[in-house]
Design an enzyme around this catalytic site. Sequence first.
Site, PDB file in Angstrom:
ATOM      1  N   ILE A 154     -61.239 -57.020 -13.309  1.00 56.72           N
ATOM      2  CA  ILE A 154     -60.463 -57.204 -14.553  1.00 56.72           C
ATOM      3  C   ILE A 154     -61.309 -57.047 -15.986  1.00 56.72           C
ATOM      4  O   ILE A 154     -60.953 -56.370 -16.923  1.00 56.72           O
ATOM      5  CB  ILE A 154     -59.771 -58.684 -14.624  1.00 56.72           C
ATOM      6  CG1 ILE A 154     -58.891 -58.802 -13.502  1.00 56.72           C
ATOM      7  CG2 ILE A 154     -59.133 -58.984 -15.817  1.00 56.72           C
ATOM      8  CD1 ILE A 154     -58.542 -59.949 -13.030  1.00 56.72           C
ATOM      9  N   ASP A 173     -72.607 -60.065 -16.801  1.00 57.66           N
ATOM     10  CA  ASP A 173     -72.390 -60.300 -15.141  1.00 57.66           C
ATOM     11  C   ASP A 173     -73.580 -60.174 -14.215  1.00 57.66           C
ATOM     12  O   ASP A 173     -74.211 -59.006 -14.162  1.00 57.66           O
ATOM     13  CB  ASP A 173     -71.291 -59.230 -14.829  1.00 57.66           C
ATOM     14  CG  ASP A 173     -70.687 -59.507 -13.389  1.00 57.66           C
ATOM     15  OD1 ASP A 173     -71.491 -60.148 -12.441  1.00 57.66           O
ATOM     16  OD2 ASP A 173     -69.630 -59.410 -13.104  1.00 57.66           O
ATOM     17  N   ALA A 233     -58.793 -66.094 -16.957  1.00 56.20           N
ATOM     18  CA  ALA A 233     -59.214 -66.454 -15.453  1.00 56.20           C
ATOM     19  C   ALA A 233     -58.863 -67.673 -14.872  1.00 56.20           C
ATOM     20  O   ALA A 233     -57.782 -67.558 -14.444  1.00 56.20           O
ATOM     21  CB  ALA A 233     -60.832 -66.447 -15.677  1.00 56.20           C
ATOM     22  N   ARG A 234     -59.824 -68.720 -15.078  1.00 54.48           N
ATOM     23  CA  ARG A 234     -59.351 -70.082 -14.378  1.00 54.48           C
ATOM     24  C   ARG A 234     -59.486 -71.083 -15.382  1.00 54.48           C
ATOM     25  O   ARG A 234     -60.668 -71.113 -16.083  1.00 54.48           O
ATOM     26  CB  ARG A 234     -60.353 -70.038 -13.215  1.00 54.48           C
ATOM     27  CG  ARG A 234     -59.947 -69.264 -11.959  1.00 54.48           C
ATOM     28  CD  ARG A 234     -58.562 -69.706 -11.272  1.00 54.48           C
ATOM     29  NE  ARG A 234     -57.918 -68.811 -10.163  1.00 54.48           N
ATOM     30  CZ  ARG A 234     -57.279 -67.791 -10.498  1.00 54.48           C
ATOM     31  NH1 ARG A 234     -56.973 -67.486 -11.498  1.00 54.48           N
ATOM     32  NH2 ARG A 234     -56.921 -67.211  -9.409  1.00 54.48           N
ATOM     33  N   ASP A 258     -54.473 -68.152 -21.016  1.00 53.40           N
ATOM     34  CA  ASP A 258     -53.301 -67.878 -20.024  1.00 53.40           C
ATOM     35  C   ASP A 258     -53.619 -68.795 -18.635  1.00 53.40           C
ATOM     36  O   ASP A 258     -53.102 -68.673 -17.597  1.00 53.40           O
ATOM     37  CB  ASP A 258     -53.294 -66.393 -19.605  1.00 53.40           C
ATOM     38  CG  ASP A 258     -52.137 -66.069 -18.778  1.00 53.40           C
ATOM     39  OD1 ASP A 258     -51.296 -66.590 -18.761  1.00 53.40           O
ATOM     40  OD2 ASP A 258     -52.339 -65.247 -17.659  1.00 53.40           O
ATOM     41  N   GLU A 263     -51.807 -76.810 -14.119  1.00 52.84           N
ATOM     42  CA  GLU A 263     -50.668 -75.945 -13.929  1.00 52.84           C
ATOM     43  C   GLU A 263     -49.458 -76.665 -13.022  1.00 52.84           C
ATOM     44  O   GLU A 263     -49.868 -77.032 -12.123  1.00 52.84           O
ATOM     45  CB  GLU A 263     -51.042 -74.825 -14.075  1.00 52.84           C
ATOM     46  CG  GLU A 263     -52.116 -74.224 -14.901  1.00 52.84           C
ATOM     47  CD  GLU A 263     -52.398 -72.712 -14.581  1.00 52.84           C
ATOM     48  OE1 GLU A 263     -51.968 -72.151 -13.263  1.00 52.84           O
ATOM     49  OE2 GLU A 263     -53.217 -72.011 -15.250  1.00 52.84           O
ATOM     50  N   HIS A 282     -49.869 -68.866 -17.626  1.00 49.04           N
ATOM     51  CA  HIS A 282     -50.551 -68.069 -16.288  1.00 49.04           C
ATOM     52  C   HIS A 282     -49.778 -67.065 -15.927  1.00 49.04           C
ATOM     53  O   HIS A 282     -49.338 -66.883 -14.615  1.00 49.04           O
ATOM     54  CB  HIS A 282     -50.848 -69.004 -15.166  1.00 49.04           C
ATOM     55  CG  HIS A 282     -52.070 -68.693 -14.469  1.00 49.04           C
ATOM     56  ND1 HIS A 282     -53.027 -69.467 -14.065  1.00 49.04           N
ATOM     57  CD2 HIS A 282     -52.780 -67.517 -14.498  1.00 49.04           C
ATOM     58  CE1 HIS A 282     -54.106 -68.696 -13.471  1.00 49.04           C
ATOM     59  NE2 HIS A 282     -53.926 -67.527 -13.769  1.00 49.04           N
ATOM     60  N   ILE A 283     -49.422 -66.051 -17.031  1.00 47.52           N
ATOM     61  CA  ILE A 283     -48.593 -64.848 -16.536  1.00 47.52           C
ATOM     62  C   ILE A 283     -49.218 -63.569 -16.518  1.00 47.52           C
ATOM     63  O   ILE A 283     -48.774 -62.638 -16.436  1.00 47.52           O
ATOM     64  CB  ILE A 283     -47.274 -64.780 -17.452  1.00 47.52           C
ATOM     65  CG1 ILE A 283     -47.686 -64.924 -19.023  1.00 47.52           C
ATOM     66  CG2 ILE A 283     -46.140 -65.991 -17.279  1.00 47.52           C
ATOM     67  CD1 ILE A 283     -48.346 -63.694 -19.488  1.00 47.52           C
ATOM     68  N   GLY A 284     -50.456 -63.524 -16.787  1.00 43.92           N
ATOM     69  CA  GLY A 284     -51.258 -62.360 -16.633  1.00 43.92           C
ATOM     70  C   GLY A 284     -51.012 -61.638 -15.664  1.00 43.92           C
ATOM     71  O   GLY A 284     -50.877 -60.190 -15.852  1.00 43.92           O
TER      72      GLY A 284
END
Length: 342
Positions: A154, A173, A233-234, A258, A263, A282-284
Amino acid sequence: MAWKILLPQEIMEEGAQLLKDAGHTLIRGRGFETADVLADMKEYKPDAMIVRITPITREVIEANPNLKVIARHGAGFDALDVKACHDNGVQTLYAPVANSTSVAETAIMLMFECSRNVLKLRKTWVQDYYKAKLKIHKTTLNGKTLGIIGCGNIGSRVAKRALGLEMNVLAYDPYKRAAEFPEGVEVVRDLNRIFKESDYVSVHTPNTPLTRQMINKETLAMMKSSAFLINTARGACVNEMDLYQACKNGIIAGAGLDAIAHEPVDPNNPLLTLDNVIIYPHIGGNSVEAAHRASYFSAMGIEEVYEGKEPTWPIHDIDYTTAPTYTDVRVPDKKPVGMFDF
């Protein structure tokens, strides 16, 4: 003998058809909650399951000794107890590229909405057209610096799209060699640079002991007062009370989220009171195209295991505290985009 496959939530037809064509029996689950799946496990004793949003606990896994495979319908799998699966000989699969493009587009969309201050515009323009048009702060993405934390499937797609918008892209990263980052990205190994230098900080990491609440009072204080946090992400990666205080008090300009810690959203979540924080449910990864791919890839993975093949996308146990990390860097050849470059 073909398998019984539990579907706690429906999947798209091409995935279901792949499994039916292979002779498997599909069991429609009784509900979305963990307790529903637990009851289905005890009653039907399926050989496999494709799970979308239901948290799958050790109790669920151990309720059915016949269980052989669980496929996660998407890229994230922190709601699945992977260790419990592996402790009980259950193969775990996921679909890491199925929704990558959809989530990347969502991150870019949140950046656009933050840049144009859409919540304030929406609340203002009908009552005061000229204030909305001329007084509410709005910026472009062109020439801004995007800092990406986590440059996997992503994050890499976000980077490529941001470069197409003529943004300057920094990416962090530690588990990836510099040569593996997208061309045109500046690879940095000092995470603090992401917070200090970026106009947008976009999070694309899994929920691990190292990333949990990595966005907090200290890291937010490093950011520019004009910068935005983007999290597709989270929710566990962000300390939400610290973010609330930072957005409320002007430590940063705002946030586009998102993913949140709990949730569905608690109506009393203080972030909902701020007009510089955009929150999606959270619709990504929930575009039609992503759902089609995830359903097919999940079904494909189960069929691969059934046929005795090595699955394309297994979930591995990773200890991020001991996993190999890299220190090499890369600076793109092109000069950074500036305000007066056209």
